[in-house]
Design an enzyme around this catalytic site. Structure first.
Site, PDB file in Angstrom:
ATOM      1  N   LYS A 170     147.607  36.468  -2.904  1.00  0.00           N
ATOM      2  CA  LYS A 170     146.793  37.070  -3.980  1.00  0.00           C
ATOM      3  C   LYS A 170     146.606  36.022  -5.051  1.00  0.00           C
ATOM      4  O   LYS A 170     147.456  35.162  -5.256  1.00  0.00           O
ATOM      5  CB  LYS A 170     147.500  38.304  -4.563  1.00  0.00           C
ATOM      6  CG  LYS A 170     146.634  39.129  -5.501  1.00  0.00           C
ATOM      7  CD  LYS A 170     145.555  39.924  -4.761  1.00  0.00           C
ATOM      8  CE  LYS A 170     146.017  41.271  -4.377  1.00  0.00           C
ATOM      9  NZ  LYS A 170     145.127  42.131  -3.677  1.00  0.00           N
TER      10      LYS A 170
HETATM   11  N1  GLU Z   1     141.866  42.897  -2.372  1.00  0.00           N
HETATM   12  C1  GLU Z   1     141.923  43.763  -1.240  1.00  0.00           C
HETATM   13  C2  GLU Z   1     143.341  44.263  -1.024  1.00  0.00           C
HETATM   14  O1  GLU Z   1     144.134  44.288  -1.923  1.00  0.00           O
HETATM   15  C3  GLU Z   1     141.300  43.138  -0.007  1.00  0.00           C
HETATM   16  C4  GLU Z   1     141.960  41.888   0.478  1.00  0.00           C
HETATM   17  C5  GLU Z   1     141.196  41.219   1.606  1.00  0.00           C
HETATM   18  O2  GLU Z   1     140.230  41.769   2.102  1.00  0.00           O
HETATM   19  O3  GLU Z   1     141.608  40.109   1.958  1.00  0.00           O
HETATM   20  O4  GLU Z   1     143.688  44.722   0.036  1.00  0.00           O
END
Ligand code: GLU
Length: 428
Positions: A118
């Site tokens: 993240k």
């Molecule tokens: N931000 C989204 C999550 O927390 C999607 C992450 C992604 O598609 O890589 O799952």
């Protein structure tokens, strides 16, 4: 007796914030049921890599600002790391580390060949113009170049980022390597190699999971009264899908507060109003309530699709839903989890309920790598299959072991990662 405990140093780690503690406590609660060695467990308590950068941006009025920014990669055992990028004033190293750990369990639970990551920029995106956001995104991406790549770490949208942000990231990366690399990000515009149904995937996935839970509980989704906190990409689509299934959506909320109608909201009208006026603040013909009041409304299903830390020790006793579904990451604190469990209110955990997003991200990456694109019906069917399989494993493990759905989801994810880590061993 444990080799790990003897050798580990007492230390305060830089990412050890309350949200990271929440992720770690959930991990520790699941661990006794996961049957993994202490050395594997100890490895997974740490993010593999954390990058802190500062992003200078020339503002439209020629002043310039510098923003703190991060990317945390929790585990690369199963494949490249995967996870969103958020623009938010609360972004911190600890927040990214917690969210990266959750992404690891989410990807592993869904049996996607990824680990968790993240990232984000600590800024207030509402104060920035499109041109400023573009410069911020491009400079952030170029600062990440040493650690990202289609086989290393793949970004996606998260809070306050979207298809356009991903297009700028893809272009910045592609300009560095000299050719188009669509597989560097997911959640892109379709015109750049984005996938059909990625935009809807998180909200639609949440409703697939909710529908499955209703079946197990012997409820008819079409008869349920629902409240949805959050009206962005996740909450807005989840509310639309719930109405599409015949359920009533009594209330939704955005940053301006909640809109409530006891006989059911016109969700399409609310979406159109929010798109035109920027928020639900002036949406007519409804009762306007606070976000805190919305969480306490009597209903059958409460969907938490805003952000982390929403149901806490203070308000968990006042939640009047029969089922809670986490569309956002980390909306229920550890203390609130215990209170809801005590009150017999099941929580469909984030790593399962919002996993539709990363699952279709995976489909997008596979399509990009193969340069072969699938139709909408095929993607929807594959998503339902993946989520249904994960849901069944979680529900059955929870029932067999007498543990919460969250612990069961984490146990399923932890076991996948631990098996791979054990087989690979520690290098060198
Ligand atoms: N931000 C989204 C999550 O927390 C999607 C992450 C992604 O598609 O890589 O799952």
């Amino acid at each position: 007796m444990s080799e790990v405990e003897e050798l580990s140093v007492e230390q305060t780690l830089e990412w050890d914030t309350p949200l990271f503690q929440q992720a770690l406590t959930q991990f520790e609660q699941a661990l006794p049921h996961a049957d993994v060695s202490e050395s594997v467990a100890e490895r997974l308590r740490f993010p593999e890599r954390a990058l802190m950068v500062s992003v200078p941006v020339r503002l439209d009025d020629q002043r310039f600002a510098v923003y703190a920014a991060y990317r945390v990669q929790h585990s690369s055992v199963l494949g490249p790391t995967k996870g969103g990028v958020r623009f938010d004033p609360d972004v911190s190293l600890g927040e990214c580390a917690a969210l990266a750990m959750w992404m690891t369990w989410k990807c592993a639970l869904l049996r996607l060949p990824y680990g968790g990551a993240k990232g984000g920029v600590r800024c207030n995106p509402k104060e920035l113009s499109q041109a400023e956001l573009q410069r911020l995104t491009r400079r952030y991406t170029s600062e990440l170049l040493p650690v990202i790549g289609p086989q290393e770490d793949i970004a996606a949208p998260d809070m306050a980022t979207n298809e356009q942000t991903m297009a700028w990231m893809m272009d910045t990366y592609s300009m560095q390597v000299g050719h188009a690399v669509p597989e560097i990000v997911t959640g892109k515009p379709i015109s750049l190699g984005g996938s059909l149904f990625r935009h809807e995937a998180t909200g639609a996935g949440a409703v697939i999971v909710i529908e499955r839970a209703c079946q197990r509980l012997g409820w008819d989704l079409a008869e349920q009264r629902c409240v949805v906190q959050g009206f962005g990409n996740v909450g807005g689509i989840a509310a639309t899908e719930l109405v599409g299934k015949g359920a009533k959506v009594l209330a939704v909320s955005d940053v301006s507060g909640g809109a409530y109608a006891d006989d059911g909201l016109d969700v399409m009208a609310a979406l159109a109003w929010a798109a035109e006026h920027g928020s639900l603040e002036t949406f007519p013909g409804v009762e306007h309530i606070s976000n805190a009041e919305l969480l306490e409304l009597p209903c059958d299903i409460l969907v938490l699709a805003a952000r982390e830390d929403q149901v806490t020790a203070e308000n968990a006793g006042a939640v009047h839903a029969k089922l809670v579904a986490e569309g956002a990451n980390g909306p229920t604190t550890v203390e609130a989890d215990a209170i809801l469990a005590e009150r017999g209110i099941p929580v469909l955990p984030d790593v399962l309920t919002n996993a539709g997003g990363v699952t279709v991200s995976y489909f997008e990456w596979v399509q990009d790598l193969g340069r072969l694109f699938w139709g909408r019906d095929e993607i929807r069917a594959r998503l339902a299959e993946k989520l249904g399989d994960a849901f069944d494993r979680v529900w059955d493990l929870s029932a067999e072991s007498g543990i919460s759905l969250r612990s069961a989801a984490l146990v399923s994810g932890i076991r996948e990662v631990a098996a791979a880590l054990t087989a690979r061993g520690i290098f060198p």
